[in-house]
Design an enzyme around this catalytic site. Structure first.
Site: not given
Ligand code: NAD
Ligand code: UFG
Length: 343
Positions: A154, A199, A150, A36, A126, A178
């Site tokens: 978690k 992000n 979201y 997805s 997270s 992080f």
């Molecule tokens: P991502 O979206 O690239 O990976 C998540 C994967 O899960 C995707 O490939 C998606 O297709 C799959 N998926 C979603 N719902 C599903 C379902 N119902 N059944 C089967 N597959 C499903 O995201 P990511 O950045 O790789 O994150 C991985 C995990 O880490 C997530 O749980 C996310 O919440 C957590 N996380 C990510 C960040 C970040 O900033 N990337 C930070 C903290 C935690």
């Molecule tokens: N930011 C900008 N401009 C942008 C995007 C972000 O200035 O276009 C700033 C935000 O205000 C923040 C920093 O960049 O100060 C990082 O922002 P991100 O959106 O990259 O990340 P966050 O810290 O907001 O959140 C991320 C994930 C969350 C997760 C968290 C902690 O999106 O899901 O890190 O792991 F929970």
């Protein structure tokens, strides 16, 4: 004998990097993903990098029958659960979709693990579960809260797993990530967001390559050294290695009771938005246009980890620098300007 790990959500950004580290560490893997938010090509690239084959099932975790068949057909020793939706803003607009997907997928997975006697689980949590922390760095005992749907999924899944581990022999590790950044050094896999990136770093990367005009810096008046938000960016490969360590150090307690451990995966070092942009400029070799705009609702000023516990108990620590993250992100971006669509 090598253990078999089911990687749920393994086609995604973090999951694909975990697959490589698991294969390198001689685990066998089985990937389940509904694609997805990912592309099957990420898994083809995992094979290309690792030189190893593995089974992939395009299954939604909520499809209990299909997932049950995976458990029947393979002897699974442990599960890494990354599958879920992750966009904070979208979760505020469509909370039901987030609860439906993230909570139900987890429930089906945990029930099937129990049914098939699989008890070792690593869950992707997270730093969002710390909400707006009173101080930094943040350790694992800080109070937990959720500021958006979201984050609440978690927190709810963490709470569920604590209850399950207290009542059964589930052996759970909650890893609180992080801010994952960067890409594999091969430039073959990386973050491939759909549409406008939420992000910071994927956005900066798209400005650097000329797909977007300038970065909007959300807020220049935070109580931080340069007024912009501070985060703990961690290289995705370091993060992936943390999962391998979690599996390698996992031990069932002697009394066969369940256990639930929690670790921060961060570097312990915070960088501001402007510092992150400047580090990316070093990597790509040219200036990146930005403009300071209003704060983004829900953002916090500072968030960085106290990562000592993972070092002490898992023998893990982040090794790559912010410069490595930016160089690797830039290599991925330049080699794949349109992500996996370029194939
Ligand atoms: P991502 O979206 O690239 O990976 C998540 C994967 O899960 C995707 O490939 C998606 O297709 C799959 N998926 C979603 N719902 C599903 C379902 N119902 N059944 C089967 N597959 C499903 O995201 P990511 O950045 O790789 O994150 C991985 C995990 O880490 C997530 O749980 C996310 O919440 C957590 N996380 C990510 C960040 C970040 O900033 N990337 C930070 C903290 C935690
Ligand atoms: N930011 C900008 N401009 C942008 C995007 C972000 O200035 O276009 C700033 C935000 O205000 C923040 C920093 O960049 O100060 C990082 O922002 P991100 O959106 O990259 O990340 P966050 O810290 O907001 O959140 C991320 C994930 C969350 C997760 C968290 C902690 O999106 O899901 O890190 O792991 F929970």
């Amino acid at each position: 004998m090598s253990k078999t790990v089911l990687v749920a959500g393994g086609a995604g950004y973090i999951g694909s990097h975990i697959c490589i580290e698991l294969l390198d560490a001689d685990f066998k893997i089985i990937v389940v993903d509904n694609l997805s938010n990912s592309d099957k090509k990420s898994l083809e690239r995992v094979t290309q990098i690792s030189g190893k084959q593995f089974e992939f099932y395009q299954i939604d975790l909520r499809d209990e029958g299909a997932l049950n068949d995976v458990f029947i057909n393979h002897k699974i020793d442990a599960v890494i659960h990354l599958a879920g939706l992750k966009a904070v803003g979208e979760s505020c607009e469509q909370p039901l979709m987030y609860y439906q997907n993230n909570i139900n997928a987890s429930l089906v997975l945990f029930e099937l693990m129990q049914k098939h006697g699989v008890t070792d689980l690593v869950f992707s949590s997270s730093a969002t579960v710390y909400g707006d922390p009173a101080t930094v760095p943040i350790d694992e005992n800080f109070p937990l809260t959720a500021t958006n749907p979201y984050g609440r999924t978690k927190l709810m899944i963490e709470e569920m797993l604590k209850d399950i581990a207290a009542a059964t022999s589930f052996n759970v590790v909650l890893l609180r990530y992080f801010n994952p950044a960067g890409a594999h050094e091969s430039g073959l896999i990386g973050e491939d967001p759909n549409g406008i990136p939420n992000n910071l770093l994927p956005y900066v990367s798209q400005v650097a390559i000329g797909k977007r005009d300038k970065v909007s810096v959300f807020g220049g008046d935070y109580a931080t050294p340069d007024g912009t938000g501070v985060r703990d960016y961690i290289h995705v490969v370091d993060l992936a290695k943390g999962h391998v360590k979690a599996l390698q150090t996992m031990k069932q307690p002697k009394d066969n009771k369940g256990v639930c451990k929690v670790y921060n995966l961060g570097t312990g070092q915070g960088y501001s938005v402007l510092e992150a942009i400047s580090a990316f400029e070093q990597a790509c070799g040219h200036e990146i246009a930005y403009e300071i705009v209003d704060r983004r609702p829900g953002d916090i000023a500072e968030c960085y980890a106290e990562p000592t516990l993972a070092n002490q108990e898992l023998g893990w620590q982040a090794e790559k620098s912010i410069s490595d993250m930016m160089k690797d992100a830039w290599r991925w971006q330049t080699q794949n300007p349109n992500g996996y669509q370029d194939d």
